[in-house]
Write a protein that holds these residues in place. Structure first.
Motif, PDB file in Angstrom:
ATOM      1  N   MET A  38       0.828  -1.205   0.000  1.00  0.00           N
ATOM      2  CA  MET A  38       0.000   0.000   0.000  1.00  0.00           C
ATOM      3  C   MET A  38       0.866   1.260   0.000  1.00  0.00           C
ATOM      4  O   MET A  38       0.572   2.223  -0.708  1.00  0.00           O
ATOM      5  CB  MET A  38      -0.945   0.001   1.199  1.00  0.00           C
ATOM      6  N   GLN A  39       1.938   1.257   0.790  1.00  0.00           N
ATOM      7  CA  GLN A  39       2.838   2.410   0.827  1.00  0.00           C
ATOM      8  C   GLN A  39       3.525   2.609  -0.527  1.00  0.00           C
ATOM      9  O   GLN A  39       3.691   3.734  -0.988  1.00  0.00           O
ATOM     10  CB  GLN A  39       3.880   2.235   1.930  1.00  0.00           C
ATOM     11  N   LYS A  40       3.881   1.509  -1.159  1.00  0.00           N
ATOM     12  CA  LYS A  40       4.513   1.577  -2.471  1.00  0.00           C
ATOM     13  C   LYS A  40       3.550   2.201  -3.481  1.00  0.00           C
ATOM     14  O   LYS A  40       3.923   3.091  -4.243  1.00  0.00           O
ATOM     15  CB  LYS A  40       4.921   0.173  -2.916  1.00  0.00           C
ATOM     16  N   ARG A  41       2.296   1.727  -3.478  1.00  0.00           N
ATOM     17  CA  ARG A  41       1.288   2.273  -4.399  1.00  0.00           C
ATOM     18  C   ARG A  41       1.027   3.750  -4.107  1.00  0.00           C
ATOM     19  O   ARG A  41       0.855   4.543  -5.028  1.00  0.00           O
ATOM     20  CB  ARG A  41      -0.016   1.487  -4.296  1.00  0.00           C
ATOM     21  N   GLN A  42       0.978   4.109  -2.839  1.00  0.00           N
ATOM     22  CA  GLN A  42       0.744   5.507  -2.473  1.00  0.00           C
ATOM     23  C   GLN A  42       1.878   6.379  -3.001  1.00  0.00           C
ATOM     24  O   GLN A  42       1.637   7.452  -3.558  1.00  0.00           O
ATOM     25  CB  GLN A  42       0.637   5.649  -0.954  1.00  0.00           C
ATOM     26  N   GLN A  43       3.108   5.911  -2.846  1.00  0.00           N
ATOM     27  CA  GLN A  43       4.259   6.677  -3.322  1.00  0.00           C
ATOM     28  C   GLN A  43       4.247   6.785  -4.846  1.00  0.00           C
ATOM     29  O   GLN A  43       4.525   7.859  -5.403  1.00  0.00           O
ATOM     30  CB  GLN A  43       5.571   6.046  -2.843  1.00  0.00           C
ATOM     31  N   GLU A  44       3.898   5.687  -5.531  1.00  0.00           N
ATOM     32  CA  GLU A  44       3.824   5.721  -6.992  1.00  0.00           C
ATOM     33  C   GLU A  44       2.765   6.723  -7.451  1.00  0.00           C
ATOM     34  O   GLU A  44       2.968   7.471  -8.402  1.00  0.00           O
ATOM     35  CB  GLU A  44       3.513   4.338  -7.548  1.00  0.00           C
ATOM     36  N   HIS A  45       1.635   6.718  -6.768  1.00  0.00           N
ATOM     37  CA  HIS A  45       0.551   7.647  -7.100  1.00  0.00           C
ATOM     38  C   HIS A  45       1.003   9.084  -6.884  1.00  0.00           C
ATOM     39  O   HIS A  45       0.751   9.969  -7.715  1.00  0.00           O
ATOM     40  CB  HIS A  45      -0.686   7.328  -6.261  1.00  0.00           C
ATOM     41  N   LEU A  46       1.672   9.321  -5.789  1.00  0.00           N
ATOM     42  CA  LEU A  46       2.170  10.660  -5.475  1.00  0.00           C
ATOM     43  C   LEU A  46       3.206  11.117  -6.517  1.00  0.00           C
ATOM     44  O   LEU A  46       3.168  12.258  -6.977  1.00  0.00           O
ATOM     45  CB  LEU A  46       2.774  10.669  -4.070  1.00  0.00           C
ATOM     46  N   ASP A  47       4.103  10.212  -6.900  1.00  0.00           N
ATOM     47  CA  ASP A  47       5.109  10.545  -7.921  1.00  0.00           C
ATOM     48  C   ASP A  47       4.450  10.877  -9.256  1.00  0.00           C
ATOM     49  O   ASP A  47       4.838  11.829  -9.930  1.00  0.00           O
ATOM     50  CB  ASP A  47       6.096   9.388  -8.105  1.00  0.00           C
ATOM     51  N   LYS A  48       3.437  10.093  -9.619  1.00  0.00           N
ATOM     52  CA  LYS A  48       2.739  10.338 -10.883  1.00  0.00           C
ATOM     53  C   LYS A  48       2.020  11.685 -10.842  1.00  0.00           C
ATOM     54  O   LYS A  48       2.076  12.455 -11.808  1.00  0.00           O
ATOM     55  CB  LYS A  48       1.746   9.217 -11.172  1.00  0.00           C
ATOM     56  N   MET A  49       1.350  11.958  -9.728  1.00  0.00           N
ATOM     57  CA  MET A  49       0.678  13.251  -9.589  1.00  0.00           C
ATOM     58  C   MET A  49       1.676  14.391  -9.681  1.00  0.00           C
ATOM     59  O   MET A  49       1.431  15.394 -10.348  1.00  0.00           O
ATOM     60  CB  MET A  49      -0.057  13.344  -8.242  1.00  0.00           C
ATOM     61  N   SER A  50       2.802  14.232  -9.011  1.00  0.00           N
ATOM     62  CA  SER A  50       3.831  15.262  -8.996  1.00  0.00           C
ATOM     63  C   SER A  50       4.326  15.542 -10.413  1.00  0.00           C
ATOM     64  O   SER A  50       4.486  16.692 -10.817  1.00  0.00           O
ATOM     65  CB  SER A  50       4.988  14.825  -8.110  1.00  0.00           C
ATOM     66  N   LYS A  51       4.533  14.478 -11.167  1.00  0.00           N
ATOM     67  CA  LYS A  51       5.029  14.616 -12.535  1.00  0.00           C
ATOM     68  C   LYS A  51       3.949  15.204 -13.453  1.00  0.00           C
ATOM     69  O   LYS A  51       4.211  16.147 -14.202  1.00  0.00           O
ATOM     70  CB  LYS A  51       5.476  13.260 -13.054  1.00  0.00           C
ATOM     71  N   ASP A  52       2.726  14.638 -13.381  1.00  0.00           N
ATOM     72  CA  ASP A  52       1.644  15.069 -14.269  1.00  0.00           C
ATOM     73  C   ASP A  52       1.206  16.508 -14.013  1.00  0.00           C
ATOM     74  O   ASP A  52       0.902  17.246 -14.941  1.00  0.00           O
ATOM     75  CB  ASP A  52       0.428  14.145 -14.138  1.00  0.00           C
ATOM     76  N   LEU A  53       1.168  16.886 -12.738  1.00  0.00           N
ATOM     77  CA  LEU A  53       0.669  18.213 -12.382  1.00  0.00           C
ATOM     78  C   LEU A  53       1.788  19.226 -12.146  1.00  0.00           C
ATOM     79  O   LEU A  53       1.517  20.377 -11.811  1.00  0.00           O
ATOM     80  CB  LEU A  53      -0.221  18.125 -11.142  1.00  0.00           C
ATOM     81  N   ASN A  54       3.030  18.744 -12.260  1.00  0.00           N
ATOM     82  CA  ASN A  54       4.185  19.611 -12.049  1.00  0.00           C
ATOM     83  C   ASN A  54       4.111  20.290 -10.673  1.00  0.00           C
ATOM     84  O   ASN A  54       4.178  21.507 -10.553  1.00  0.00           O
ATOM     85  CB  ASN A  54       4.297  20.648 -13.178  1.00  0.00           C
ATOM     86  N   LEU A  55       3.965  19.454  -9.628  1.00  0.00           N
ATOM     87  CA  LEU A  55       3.824  19.971  -8.269  1.00  0.00           C
ATOM     88  C   LEU A  55       5.170  20.419  -7.705  1.00  0.00           C
ATOM     89  O   LEU A  55       6.212  19.819  -7.982  1.00  0.00           O
ATOM     90  CB  LEU A  55       3.238  18.898  -7.353  1.00  0.00           C
ATOM     91  N   SER A  56       5.123  21.439  -6.881  1.00  0.00           N
ATOM     92  CA  SER A  56       6.328  21.878  -6.174  1.00  0.00           C
ATOM     93  C   SER A  56       6.559  20.935  -4.994  1.00  0.00           C
ATOM     94  O   SER A  56       5.669  20.164  -4.615  1.00  0.00           O
ATOM     95  CB  SER A  56       6.153  23.313  -5.673  1.00  0.00           C
ATOM     96  N   SER A  57       7.733  21.005  -4.404  1.00  0.00           N
ATOM     97  CA  SER A  57       8.027  20.120  -3.265  1.00  0.00           C
ATOM     98  C   SER A  57       7.086  20.413  -2.093  1.00  0.00           C
ATOM     99  O   SER A  57       6.692  19.506  -1.345  1.00  0.00           O
ATOM    100  CB  SER A  57       9.476  20.257  -2.837  1.00  0.00           C
ATOM    101  N   GLU A  58       6.707  21.673  -1.926  1.00  0.00           N
ATOM    102  CA  GLU A  58       5.765  22.045  -0.856  1.00  0.00           C
ATOM    103  C   GLU A  58       4.390  21.427  -1.115  1.00  0.00           C
ATOM    104  O   GLU A  58       3.746  20.923  -0.192  1.00  0.00           O
ATOM    105  CB  GLU A  58       5.663  23.583  -0.774  1.00  0.00           C
ATOM    106  N   GLN A  59       3.961  21.448  -2.372  1.00  0.00           N
ATOM    107  CA  GLN A  59       2.666  20.861  -2.721  1.00  0.00           C
ATOM    108  C   GLN A  59       2.688  19.352  -2.517  1.00  0.00           C
ATOM    109  O   GLN A  59       1.718  18.771  -2.038  1.00  0.00           O
ATOM    110  CB  GLN A  59       2.306  21.192  -4.174  1.00  0.00           C
ATOM    111  N   VAL A  60       3.797  18.728  -2.863  1.00  0.00           N
ATOM    112  CA  VAL A  60       3.929  17.276  -2.675  1.00  0.00           C
ATOM    113  C   VAL A  60       3.793  16.926  -1.195  1.00  0.00           C
ATOM    114  O   VAL A  60       3.098  15.973  -0.826  1.00  0.00           O
ATOM    115  CB  VAL A  60       5.276  16.759  -3.246  1.00  0.00           C
ATOM    116  N   LYS A  61       4.445  17.714  -0.330  1.00  0.00           N
ATOM    117  CA  LYS A  61       4.359  17.474   1.118  1.00  0.00           C
ATOM    118  C   LYS A  61       2.914  17.595   1.600  1.00  0.00           C
ATOM    119  O   LYS A  61       2.443  16.796   2.409  1.00  0.00           O
ATOM    120  CB  LYS A  61       5.238  18.466   1.885  1.00  0.00           C
ATOM    121  N   LYS A  62       2.202  18.612   1.112  1.00  0.00           N
ATOM    122  CA  LYS A  62       0.812  18.827   1.530  1.00  0.00           C
ATOM    123  C   LYS A  62      -0.093  17.701   1.025  1.00  0.00           C
ATOM    124  O   LYS A  62      -0.969  17.225   1.760  1.00  0.00           O
ATOM    125  CB  LYS A  62       0.307  20.181   1.032  1.00  0.00           C
ATOM    126  N   VAL A  63       0.116  17.265  -0.216  1.00  0.00           N
ATOM    127  CA  VAL A  63      -0.692  16.171  -0.767  1.00  0.00           C
ATOM    128  C   VAL A  63      -0.423  14.889   0.022  1.00  0.00           C
ATOM    129  O   VAL A  63      -1.357  14.152   0.360  1.00  0.00           O
ATOM    130  CB  VAL A  63      -0.411  15.972  -2.275  1.00  0.00           C
TER     131      VAL A  63
END
Length: 155
Positions: A38-63
Motif C-alpha cells: 500500500m505504501q509503495k502504491r501511495q508513493q507511486e501515485h504521489l510521484d505520478k501526480m507530482s510529474k503530471d501536475l508539475n507539483l512543487s516540493s511544498e505541494q507534494v508534502k501537503k498532498v
C-alpha cells in the motif's frame, strides 16, 4: 513459415507474462507485506501526480499529508465498523440458534437431521458460488468495475 512461428511464439510468451501478476492476492499477503504494498502504491501515485501536475516540493508534502490523513481516517472507520459487524454477527447467530431450537421442537429427530443436512449442503453450495463469483483474483465485483466502458454502437 519463420514469421508464423515467431508470431505464434511471441503471442504465447505475451499471454504467459500477462497471466503473471506482480502482486499476490490481497488475502494471501501477511499484514506487513500488505502495508508495504500500500505504501509503495501511495508513493507511486504521489510521484505520478507530482510529474503530471508539475507539483512543487511544498505541494507534494501537503498532498502526502492529506493522503496520510485520509488513510488514518479510513483505518479508524474500519475499526469502528469491525466492532459493529461483530455485534451484528453475534445477534444473527443467537437468532439462528433460537430458530434451530424452534425447528427441533417442531420436527421429529429424523426430520430435523435431514433438514439440517440440507441446510448445510445449501450453505456449502452458496460458499462455492461466492468463490466462483469472486473469480480467481479474489477481488469480486471490483474486478468488473475496472473494465473500460464499451463504446456505444452506432445505429
Amino acid at each position: 513459415m519463420k514469421k508464423i512461428f515467431l508470431t505464434l511464439a511471441l503471442g504465447i510468451a505475451t499471454i504467459t507474462f500477462a497471466q503473471q501478476s506482480g502482486m499476490e492476492k490481497p488475502g494471501k499477503m501477511d499484514p506487513e507485506q500488505r502495508k508495504a504494498e500500500m505504501q509503495k502504491r501511495q508513493q507511486e501515485h504521489l510521484d505520478k501526480m507530482s510529474k503530471d501536475l508539475n507539483l512543487s516540493s511544498e505541494q507534494v508534502k501537503k498532498v502526502k499529508a492529506l493522503q496520510d490523513k485520509q488513510i488514518s481516517e479510513m483505518q479508524a472507520n474500519m475499526e469502528k465498523n469491525k466492532e459493529a459487524r461483530k455485534a451484528k454477527m453475534t445477534e444473527m447467530q443467537k437468532k439462528r440458534e433460537a430458530h434451530d431450537a424452534e425447528m427441533k421442537k417442531i420436527l421429529t429427530p429424523e426430520q430435523y437431521q435431514k433438514w439440517d443436512a440440507d441446510r448445510k449442503a445449501k450453505m456449502e453450495k452458496r460458499k462455492e458460488m461466492m468463490k466462483d463469483r469472486a473469480g480467481k483474483d479474489g477481488f469480486g465485483k471490483r474486478k468488473m468495475m475496472n473494465k473500460p466502458a464499451e463504446a456505444p454502437v452506432a445505429p
